[in-house]
Design a protein around this motif. Structure first.
Motif, PDB file in Angstrom:
ATOM      1  N   ALA A  29       0.995  -1.126  -0.006  1.00 28.49           N
ATOM      2  CA  ALA A  29       0.078  -0.125  -0.097  1.00 28.49           C
ATOM      3  C   ALA A  29       0.935   1.027  -0.004  1.00 28.49           C
ATOM      4  O   ALA A  29       1.911   1.283   0.682  1.00 28.49           O
ATOM      5  N   TRP A  30       0.664   2.331  -0.906  1.00 32.56           N
ATOM      6  CA  TRP A  30       1.343   3.380  -1.058  1.00 32.56           C
ATOM      7  C   TRP A  30       0.110   4.492  -0.755  1.00 32.56           C
ATOM      8  O   TRP A  30      -0.858   4.376  -0.879  1.00 32.56           O
ATOM      9  N   VAL A  31       0.512   5.733   0.096  1.00 33.57           N
ATOM     10  CA  VAL A  31      -0.390   6.656   0.442  1.00 33.57           C
ATOM     11  C   VAL A  31       0.125   7.919  -0.208  1.00 33.57           C
ATOM     12  O   VAL A  31       1.576   8.196  -0.361  1.00 33.57           O
ATOM     13  N   GLY A  32      -0.691   8.844  -0.843  1.00 32.31           N
ATOM     14  CA  GLY A  32      -0.305   9.996  -1.186  1.00 32.31           C
ATOM     15  C   GLY A  32      -1.457  11.007  -0.747  1.00 32.31           C
ATOM     16  O   GLY A  32      -1.984  10.930   0.245  1.00 32.31           O
ATOM     17  N   PRO A  33      -1.270  12.262  -1.534  1.00 28.37           N
ATOM     18  CA  PRO A  33      -1.905  13.296  -0.835  1.00 28.37           C
ATOM     19  C   PRO A  33      -3.487  13.113  -1.037  1.00 28.37           C
ATOM     20  O   PRO A  33      -4.202  12.227  -1.789  1.00 28.37           O
ATOM     21  N   ASN A  34      -4.121  13.917  -0.282  1.00 25.14           N
ATOM     22  CA  ASN A  34      -5.614  13.769  -0.134  1.00 25.14           C
ATOM     23  C   ASN A  34      -6.163  12.442   0.259  1.00 25.14           C
ATOM     24  O   ASN A  34      -7.033  11.878  -0.236  1.00 25.14           O
ATOM     25  N   CYS A  53      -6.673   1.339  -6.579  1.00 23.19           N
ATOM     26  CA  CYS A  53      -6.542   2.844  -6.437  1.00 23.19           C
ATOM     27  C   CYS A  53      -7.691   3.688  -6.082  1.00 23.19           C
ATOM     28  O   CYS A  53      -8.758   3.619  -6.559  1.00 23.19           O
ATOM     29  N   GLY A  54      -7.674   4.709  -4.929  1.00 20.60           N
ATOM     30  CA  GLY A  54      -8.871   5.279  -4.554  1.00 20.60           C
ATOM     31  C   GLY A  54      -8.571   6.329  -3.395  1.00 20.60           C
ATOM     32  O   GLY A  54      -7.215   6.363  -2.970  1.00 20.60           O
ATOM     33  N   ILE A  55      -9.528   7.298  -3.105  1.00 16.58           N
ATOM     34  CA  ILE A  55      -9.150   8.404  -2.262  1.00 16.58           C
ATOM     35  C   ILE A  55      -9.880   7.521  -0.890  1.00 16.58           C
ATOM     36  O   ILE A  55     -11.254   7.150  -1.067  1.00 16.58           O
ATOM     37  N   TYR A  56      -9.466   7.355   0.226  1.00 13.72           N
ATOM     38  CA  TYR A  56      -9.840   6.566   1.489  1.00 13.72           C
ATOM     39  C   TYR A  56     -11.140   7.505   1.810  1.00 13.72           C
ATOM     40  O   TYR A  56     -10.878   8.728   2.027  1.00 13.72           O
ATOM     41  N   ARG A  57     -12.005   6.927   2.372  1.00 11.73           N
ATOM     42  CA  ARG A  57     -13.260   7.242   2.856  1.00 11.73           C
ATOM     43  C   ARG A  57     -14.028   8.515   1.869  1.00 11.73           C
ATOM     44  O   ARG A  57     -15.113   9.064   2.491  1.00 11.73           O
ATOM     45  N   THR A  58     -13.627   8.876   0.632  1.00 10.11           N
ATOM     46  CA  THR A  58     -14.422   9.855   0.028  1.00 10.11           C
ATOM     47  C   THR A  58     -14.932   9.151  -1.284  1.00 10.11           C
ATOM     48  O   THR A  58     -16.335   9.569  -1.696  1.00 10.11           O
ATOM     49  N   THR A  97       8.392  10.207  -6.050  1.00  9.93           N
ATOM     50  CA  THR A  97       7.869  11.633  -6.477  1.00  9.93           C
ATOM     51  C   THR A  97       7.422  11.777  -7.777  1.00  9.93           C
ATOM     52  O   THR A  97       8.013  11.141  -8.885  1.00  9.93           O
ATOM     53  N   GLY A  98       6.534  12.777  -8.083  1.00  8.45           N
ATOM     54  CA  GLY A  98       6.140  13.243  -9.218  1.00  8.45           C
ATOM     55  C   GLY A  98       5.157  14.124  -9.314  1.00  8.45           C
ATOM     56  O   GLY A  98       4.964  14.995  -8.344  1.00  8.45           O
ATOM     57  N   THR A  99       4.229  14.066 -10.021  1.00  3.70           N
ATOM     58  CA  THR A  99       2.918  14.962 -10.218  1.00  3.70           C
ATOM     59  C   THR A  99       1.705  14.044 -10.334  1.00  3.70           C
ATOM     60  O   THR A  99       1.568  12.902 -10.663  1.00  3.70           O
ATOM     61  N   LEU A 100       0.655  14.705  -9.928  1.00  2.23           N
ATOM     62  CA  LEU A 100      -0.563  13.986  -9.726  1.00  2.23           C
ATOM     63  C   LEU A 100      -1.626  14.751  -9.948  1.00  2.23           C
ATOM     64  O   LEU A 100      -1.822  16.171  -9.229  1.00  2.23           O
ATOM     65  N   SER A 101      -2.965  14.393 -10.603  1.00  6.14           N
ATOM     66  CA  SER A 101      -4.001  15.322 -10.953  1.00  6.14           C
ATOM     67  C   SER A 101      -4.923  14.354 -10.501  1.00  6.14           C
ATOM     68  O   SER A 101      -5.434  13.122 -11.188  1.00  6.14           O
ATOM     69  N   THR A 102      -6.072  14.671  -9.325  1.00  8.87           N
ATOM     70  CA  THR A 102      -7.440  13.708  -9.219  1.00  8.87           C
ATOM     71  C   THR A 102      -8.292  14.496  -9.036  1.00  8.87           C
ATOM     72  O   THR A 102      -8.490  15.785  -8.488  1.00  8.87           O
ATOM     73  N   GLY A 103      -9.366  14.170  -9.614  1.00 10.10           N
ATOM     74  CA  GLY A 103     -10.872  14.838  -9.393  1.00 10.10           C
ATOM     75  C   GLY A 103     -10.838  16.008 -10.390  1.00 10.10           C
ATOM     76  O   GLY A 103     -10.046  16.535 -11.111  1.00 10.10           O
ATOM     77  N   GLY A 113      -0.776  18.784  -8.787  1.00 12.95           N
ATOM     78  CA  GLY A 113       0.361  19.435  -8.462  1.00 12.95           C
ATOM     79  C   GLY A 113       1.485  18.270  -8.219  1.00 12.95           C
ATOM     80  O   GLY A 113       1.313  17.125  -8.185  1.00 12.95           O
ATOM     81  N   PRO A 114       2.625  18.640  -7.531  1.00 11.04           N
ATOM     82  CA  PRO A 114       3.779  17.877  -7.075  1.00 11.04           C
ATOM     83  C   PRO A 114       3.187  16.960  -6.075  1.00 11.04           C
ATOM     84  O   PRO A 114       2.489  17.469  -5.135  1.00 11.04           O
ATOM     85  N   ALA A 115       3.463  15.864  -6.116  1.00  8.47           N
ATOM     86  CA  ALA A 115       3.099  14.907  -5.139  1.00  8.47           C
ATOM     87  C   ALA A 115       4.170  13.923  -4.752  1.00  8.47           C
ATOM     88  O   ALA A 115       5.165  13.561  -5.365  1.00  8.47           O
ATOM     89  N   GLU A 116       3.812  13.060  -3.492  1.00  8.52           N
ATOM     90  CA  GLU A 116       4.670  12.098  -3.355  1.00  8.52           C
ATOM     91  C   GLU A 116       3.899  10.827  -2.847  1.00  8.52           C
ATOM     92  O   GLU A 116       3.077  11.051  -2.150  1.00  8.52           O
ATOM     93  N   LEU A 117       4.427   9.453  -3.141  1.00  5.03           N
ATOM     94  CA  LEU A 117       3.797   8.335  -2.646  1.00  5.03           C
ATOM     95  C   LEU A 117       4.550   7.846  -1.469  1.00  5.03           C
ATOM     96  O   LEU A 117       5.842   7.696  -2.079  1.00  5.03           O
TER      97      LEU A 117
END
Length: 188
Positions: A29-34, A53-58, A97-103, A113-117
């Motif tokens: 399991a890897w965790v990222g922003p939001n 892959c998903g956003i926990y609780r939302t 490390t890299g970039t992420l766009s969700t939603g 924006g820039p993100a880290e897992l």
């Protein structure tokens, strides 16, 4: 003769580098922003890919097309209504490390924006039967140890608009069902 030795060493090094890339331990399991959760699995040929892959609780899980090539992880959602795109460089077995766009901008889970897992350490419950070590993977310990209180807490956050809300009643019935212990011999 010296040139032959250098040439042979370079060939051996070139053959070894792809082998080292394939032996990375990215599964888990890897965790990222939001509260983004990305679960990387490996198939029978030890080829890693994103299995959840998903956003926990939302929001629920999103079908993600992924490619792990050398030192890069590229993810793209296959659902038009659940946009997700990420490009990460694999820094180590514990960090990307890299970039992420969700939603979409009007959604609570929007991020760009820039993100880290970061890889999550497997949870080792105190009541784990040590006979299970070597039978199940360490990354599965946490899954086996999830308790009902945590599941109920997650269910309590679901609104009628949430993904998975239709199944909420069925899950609550499962949580209320009688449990039967499973021994390591049963698992084998």
């Amino acid at each position: 003769m010296r040139n032959k030795i250098i040439f042979t060493a370079l060939l051996a090094n070139a053959a070894l580098l792809p082998a080292l890339a394939e032996t990375r331990n990215l599964a888990g399991a890897w965790v990222g922003p939001n509260d983004l959760i990305v679960t990387i699995c490996t198939d029978n040929d030890s080829i890693p890919s994103v299995c959840y892959c998903g956003i926990y609780r939302t929001i629920g899980w999103v079908d993600v097309r992924s490619e792990i090539n050398g030192d890069s992880l590229i993810m793209t959602a296959e659902h038009a209504g659940s946009p997700l795109e990420g490009r990460f460089r694999i820094v180590s077995d514990e960090r990307m490390t890299g970039t992420l766009s969700t939603g979409n901008p009007d959604e609570s889970w929007f991020f760009t924006g820039p993100a880290e897992l970061t890889k999550q350490k497997p949870y080792m419950p105190e009541n784990l039967n040590h006979d299970l070590e070597g039978i199940i993977r360490p990354s599965d310990y946490g899954i086996l140890s999830l308790d009902r209180a945590m599941a109920r807490e997650i269910l309590s956050t679901l609104s009628p608009q949430s993904y998975g809300y239709a199944e909420k009643t069925v899950i609550e019935k499962l949580l209320d069902a009688k449990t039967t212990p499973v021994t390591p011999d049963d698992m084998i």
